[in-house]
Design a protein around this motif. Structure first.
Motif, PDB file in Angstrom:
ATOM      1  N   LEU A 156      43.067  48.119  44.867  1.00 57.37           N
ATOM      2  CA  LEU A 156      43.777  46.843  44.818  1.00 57.37           C
ATOM      3  C   LEU A 156      43.521  46.114  43.501  1.00 57.37           C
ATOM      4  O   LEU A 156      44.406  45.420  42.983  1.00 57.37           O
ATOM      5  N   ALA A 157      42.321  46.265  42.940  1.00 58.11           N
ATOM      6  CA  ALA A 157      41.996  45.603  41.672  1.00 58.11           C
ATOM      7  C   ALA A 157      42.856  46.121  40.535  1.00 58.11           C
ATOM      8  O   ALA A 157      43.049  45.421  39.526  1.00 58.11           O
ATOM      9  N   ASN A 158      43.404  47.326  40.691  1.00 57.46           N
ATOM     10  CA  ASN A 158      44.225  47.925  39.626  1.00 57.46           C
ATOM     11  C   ASN A 158      45.730  47.768  39.858  1.00 57.46           C
ATOM     12  O   ASN A 158      46.524  48.359  39.129  1.00 57.46           O
ATOM     13  N   VAL A 159      46.107  46.983  40.858  1.00 63.97           N
ATOM     14  CA  VAL A 159      47.527  46.702  41.075  1.00 63.97           C
ATOM     15  C   VAL A 159      47.962  45.657  40.051  1.00 63.97           C
ATOM     16  O   VAL A 159      47.480  44.522  40.064  1.00 63.97           O
ATOM     17  N   LYS A 160      48.871  46.036  39.188  1.00 66.70           N
ATOM     18  CA  LYS A 160      49.286  45.162  38.088  1.00 66.70           C
ATOM     19  C   LYS A 160      50.098  43.974  38.618  1.00 66.70           C
ATOM     20  O   LYS A 160      51.001  44.136  39.425  1.00 66.70           O
ATOM     21  N   GLY A 161      49.751  42.786  38.137  1.00 67.94           N
ATOM     22  CA  GLY A 161      50.448  41.577  38.541  1.00 67.94           C
ATOM     23  C   GLY A 161      49.863  40.919  39.769  1.00 67.94           C
ATOM     24  O   GLY A 161      50.219  39.788  40.098  1.00 67.94           O
ATOM     25  N   ALA A 162      48.968  41.614  40.446  1.00 67.38           N
ATOM     26  CA  ALA A 162      48.346  41.057  41.648  1.00 67.38           C
ATOM     27  C   ALA A 162      47.035  40.371  41.296  1.00 67.38           C
ATOM     28  O   ALA A 162      46.304  40.815  40.409  1.00 67.38           O
ATOM     29  N   THR A 163      46.741  39.300  41.996  1.00 68.31           N
ATOM     30  CA  THR A 163      45.447  38.641  41.894  1.00 68.31           C
ATOM     31  C   THR A 163      44.732  38.842  43.217  1.00 68.31           C
ATOM     32  O   THR A 163      45.188  38.365  44.259  1.00 68.31           O
ATOM     33  N   LEU A 164      43.628  39.586  43.189  1.00 70.78           N
ATOM     34  CA  LEU A 164      42.886  39.870  44.415  1.00 70.78           C
ATOM     35  C   LEU A 164      41.938  38.719  44.702  1.00 70.78           C
ATOM     36  O   LEU A 164      40.963  38.498  43.982  1.00 70.78           O
ATOM     37  N   VAL A 165      42.238  37.973  45.755  1.00 68.04           N
ATOM     38  CA  VAL A 165      41.457  36.801  46.148  1.00 68.04           C
ATOM     39  C   VAL A 165      40.499  37.213  47.267  1.00 68.04           C
ATOM     40  O   VAL A 165      40.880  37.930  48.195  1.00 68.04           O
TER      41      VAL A 165
END
Length: 241
Positions: A156-165
């Protein structure tokens, strides 16, 4: 070409076929051939958890026979089913000189989906894209049962455009707990209320899970409370490009 067997799980098959399709699409993109044993059924965990050991054993024997006729690792989009194969099947057949080795052979082939990607294929970036914040709920069997937590977080940390909260009190059970939600509905409902409250505190519109049971339970609570947040299986997020 590497081949794997997909154990799709009964909940994915019945309620979330898009999760199974996402798993297959991702593996195909990685050059993995995916086979599907048509005789597969439930893993038997509901029966096992209910103490119906005779029924659970019959299902386990059927599952072992089904996959003994196949080749390659077994990949499942469910930490709870992976836990059943790895830990509960050997327990069911403890002391059985015929079936215990067969159960252990099945267990050694079994991977939860994110675990297979990260630990077996050494893949942490699938080129996935997402717009906006997401948060992650570590399902109990995935986290505590098979010790898988780092793998989905890395993906999930490498999903571009996503901010992992970070989800507040993330490691708390959502209240599904398999048959616990049926046997103790009041307790289950309270845990669900806490999970939804923590999801709102995160301010993330999307909650990512690794197990269809958690997805069904939390999404049902959100729907009943008329909340706008969505619950998605991690495979569906990782397949988004």
């Amino acid at each position: 070409m590497t081949q794997v067997q997909l154990f799709v799980t009964c909940l994915v098959d019945s309620f979330f076929p898009q999760t199974g399709e996402a798993v297959v699409n991702i593996l195909h993109r990685l050059g993995i051939d995916v086979d599907f044993a048509p005789d597969q059924t439930c893993c038997g965990q509901p029966q096992f958890n209910a103490g119906l050991r005779k029924d659970a054993r019959a299902i386990a024997e059927h599952t072992i026979r089904t996959f003994e006729n196949t080749t390659g690792d077994i990949v499942t989009p469910s930490g709870s089913c992976a836990h059943m194969f790895r830990h509960n099947y050997p327990e069911i057949f403890e002391g059985d000189s015929v079936w215990l080795p067969r159960a252990k052979a099945l267990a050694e082939r079994t991977y939860e989906f994110t675990e297979y990607l990260v630990d077996k294929l050494n893949v942490t970036d699938l080129g996935a894209t997402w717009d906006g914040p997401i948060t992650y709920h570590p399902s109990c069997h995935t986290l505590r049962g098979i010790d898988v937590d780092r793998q989905p977080r890395e993906l999930l940390a490498n999903v571009k455009g996503a901010t992992l909260v970070e989800l507040p009190q993330a490691e708390e059970c959502c209240g599904f707990g398999g048959i616990m939600s049926v046997e103790h509905p009041e307790l289950s409902a309270e845990w669900l209320k806490r999970k939804i409250s923590n999801l709102e505190m995160s301010q993330a519109p999307v909650l990512v899970v690794t197990d269809a049971g958690c997805r069904m339970h939390i999404a049902g609570g959100l729907n009943r409370q008329k909340k706008s947040q969505r619950v998605m299986h991690i495979a569906e997020v990782l397949s988004h490009q």
